[in-house]
Motif scaffolding. Structure first.
Motif, PDB file in Angstrom:
ATOM      1  N   TRP A 199     -26.295  -9.641  -2.991  1.00  0.00           N
ATOM      2  CA  TRP A 199     -26.347  -8.254  -2.533  1.00  0.00           C
ATOM      3  C   TRP A 199     -27.039  -7.436  -3.616  1.00  0.00           C
ATOM      4  O   TRP A 199     -26.734  -7.564  -4.809  1.00  0.00           O
ATOM      5  CB  TRP A 199     -24.944  -7.709  -2.298  1.00  0.00           C
ATOM      6  CG  TRP A 199     -24.275  -8.223  -1.070  1.00  0.00           C
ATOM      7  CD1 TRP A 199     -23.388  -9.260  -0.990  1.00  0.00           C
ATOM      8  CD2 TRP A 199     -24.416  -7.728   0.263  1.00  0.00           C
ATOM      9  NE1 TRP A 199     -22.980  -9.447   0.306  1.00  0.00           N
ATOM     10  CE2 TRP A 199     -23.588  -8.504   1.102  1.00  0.00           C
ATOM     11  CE3 TRP A 199     -25.150  -6.691   0.839  1.00  0.00           C
ATOM     12  CZ2 TRP A 199     -23.485  -8.304   2.475  1.00  0.00           C
ATOM     13  CZ3 TRP A 199     -25.048  -6.478   2.213  1.00  0.00           C
ATOM     14  CH2 TRP A 199     -24.229  -7.280   3.005  1.00  0.00           C
ATOM     15  N   ARG A 215     -28.763  -3.243  -4.221  1.00  0.00           N
ATOM     16  CA  ARG A 215     -28.711  -1.890  -3.682  1.00  0.00           C
ATOM     17  C   ARG A 215     -29.830  -1.049  -4.283  1.00  0.00           C
ATOM     18  O   ARG A 215     -30.312  -1.324  -5.392  1.00  0.00           O
ATOM     19  CB  ARG A 215     -27.350  -1.246  -3.950  1.00  0.00           C
ATOM     20  CG  ARG A 215     -27.043  -0.973  -5.412  1.00  0.00           C
ATOM     21  CD  ARG A 215     -25.611  -0.482  -5.565  1.00  0.00           C
ATOM     22  NE  ARG A 215     -25.278  -0.194  -6.957  1.00  0.00           N
ATOM     23  CZ  ARG A 215     -24.054   0.126  -7.366  1.00  0.00           C
ATOM     24  NH1 ARG A 215     -23.039   0.204  -6.499  1.00  0.00           N
ATOM     25  NH2 ARG A 215     -23.845   0.389  -8.655  1.00  0.00           N
ATOM     26  N   ARG A 267     -34.441  -1.079  -6.997  1.00  0.00           N
ATOM     27  CA  ARG A 267     -33.427  -1.940  -6.407  1.00  0.00           C
ATOM     28  C   ARG A 267     -32.739  -2.726  -7.520  1.00  0.00           C
ATOM     29  O   ARG A 267     -33.399  -3.274  -8.420  1.00  0.00           O
ATOM     30  CB  ARG A 267     -34.074  -2.890  -5.403  1.00  0.00           C
ATOM     31  CG  ARG A 267     -33.106  -3.600  -4.495  1.00  0.00           C
ATOM     32  CD  ARG A 267     -33.816  -4.316  -3.373  1.00  0.00           C
ATOM     33  NE  ARG A 267     -34.576  -3.402  -2.515  1.00  0.00           N
ATOM     34  CZ  ARG A 267     -35.137  -3.766  -1.360  1.00  0.00           C
ATOM     35  NH1 ARG A 267     -35.022  -5.018  -0.933  1.00  0.00           N
ATOM     36  NH2 ARG A 267     -35.814  -2.888  -0.649  1.00  0.00           N
ATOM     37  N   VAL A 295     -26.287  -6.431  -7.399  1.00  0.00           N
ATOM     38  CA  VAL A 295     -24.884  -6.055  -7.252  1.00  0.00           C
ATOM     39  C   VAL A 295     -23.976  -7.278  -7.417  1.00  0.00           C
ATOM     40  O   VAL A 295     -23.064  -7.279  -8.252  1.00  0.00           O
ATOM     41  CB  VAL A 295     -24.619  -5.393  -5.886  1.00  0.00           C
ATOM     42  CG1 VAL A 295     -23.132  -5.127  -5.696  1.00  0.00           C
ATOM     43  CG2 VAL A 295     -25.432  -4.121  -5.743  1.00  0.00           C
ATOM     44  N   ASP A 298     -22.002   4.752  -6.145  1.00  0.00           N
ATOM     45  CA  ASP A 298     -22.245   3.541  -5.353  1.00  0.00           C
ATOM     46  C   ASP A 298     -23.115   3.836  -4.132  1.00  0.00           C
ATOM     47  O   ASP A 298     -23.521   2.918  -3.416  1.00  0.00           O
ATOM     48  CB  ASP A 298     -20.924   2.920  -4.887  1.00  0.00           C
ATOM     49  CG  ASP A 298     -20.076   2.395  -6.026  1.00  0.00           C
ATOM     50  OD1 ASP A 298     -18.850   2.607  -5.994  1.00  0.00           O
ATOM     51  OD2 ASP A 298     -20.647   1.781  -6.953  1.00  0.00           O
ATOM     52  N   TYR A 328     -27.795  -0.880   0.849  1.00  0.00           N
ATOM     53  CA  TYR A 328     -27.387  -2.201   0.386  1.00  0.00           C
ATOM     54  C   TYR A 328     -28.116  -3.273   1.181  1.00  0.00           C
ATOM     55  O   TYR A 328     -28.149  -3.232   2.420  1.00  0.00           O
ATOM     56  CB  TYR A 328     -25.872  -2.372   0.534  1.00  0.00           C
ATOM     57  CG  TYR A 328     -25.099  -1.652  -0.547  1.00  0.00           C
ATOM     58  CD1 TYR A 328     -25.031  -0.264  -0.574  1.00  0.00           C
ATOM     59  CD2 TYR A 328     -24.451  -2.354  -1.560  1.00  0.00           C
ATOM     60  CE1 TYR A 328     -24.352   0.405  -1.577  1.00  0.00           C
ATOM     61  CE2 TYR A 328     -23.757  -1.692  -2.565  1.00  0.00           C
ATOM     62  CZ  TYR A 328     -23.715  -0.320  -2.568  1.00  0.00           C
ATOM     63  OH  TYR A 328     -23.040   0.340  -3.563  1.00  0.00           O
TER      64      TYR A 328
END
Length: 122
Positions: free
Chosen positions: A36, A38, A45, A48, A90, A94
């Motif tokens: 993953w 984000r 980018r 994660v 956050d 994603y």
């Protein structure tokens, strides 16, 4: 070829939880490491979390360690990201991705989903 479709994003208050899912097509899902990433507006980018093909090894960015959990179900061709104690920082789109070459580096990933928006309000 692997096609990836993310779901589960949305708007949540700080301190809340969300679970992202990434459904993969193809019979070779179990041979890929999954990750993953984000991307927040105006930022690059970033990594994660990632999980090995068997699920036996997991990796996390320091910023999410202890709050996020990655898991996979190879029988369902799906990888998950459980996100707890969410913070406004956050907030991002994603993306899930599949890799045969590594875990934490963006260019090591071969296939990408379209992304799902996560917004955390303060």
């Amino acid at each position: 070829q692997v096609q990836l479709v993310e779901s589960g994003g949305g708007l949540v208050q700080a301190g809340g939880s969300l679970r992202l899912s990434c459904a993969a097509s193809g019979r070779t899902f179990s041979s890929y490491a999954m990750g993953w990433f984000r991307q927040a507006p105006g930022k690059e980018r970033e990594f994660v979390a990632a999980i090995s093909w068997s699920g036996g090894s997991t990796y996390y960015a320091d910023s999410v360690k202890g709050r996020f959990t990655i898991s996979r179900d190879n029988a369902k061709n799906t990888v998950y990201l459980q996100m707890n104690s969410l913070k406004p920082e956050d907030t991002a789109v994603y993306y899930c991705a599949a890799s045969t070459r590594g875990y934490q580096i963006l260019y090591e990933y071969d296939y990408w989903g379209q992304g799902t928006q996560v917004t955390v309000s303060s």
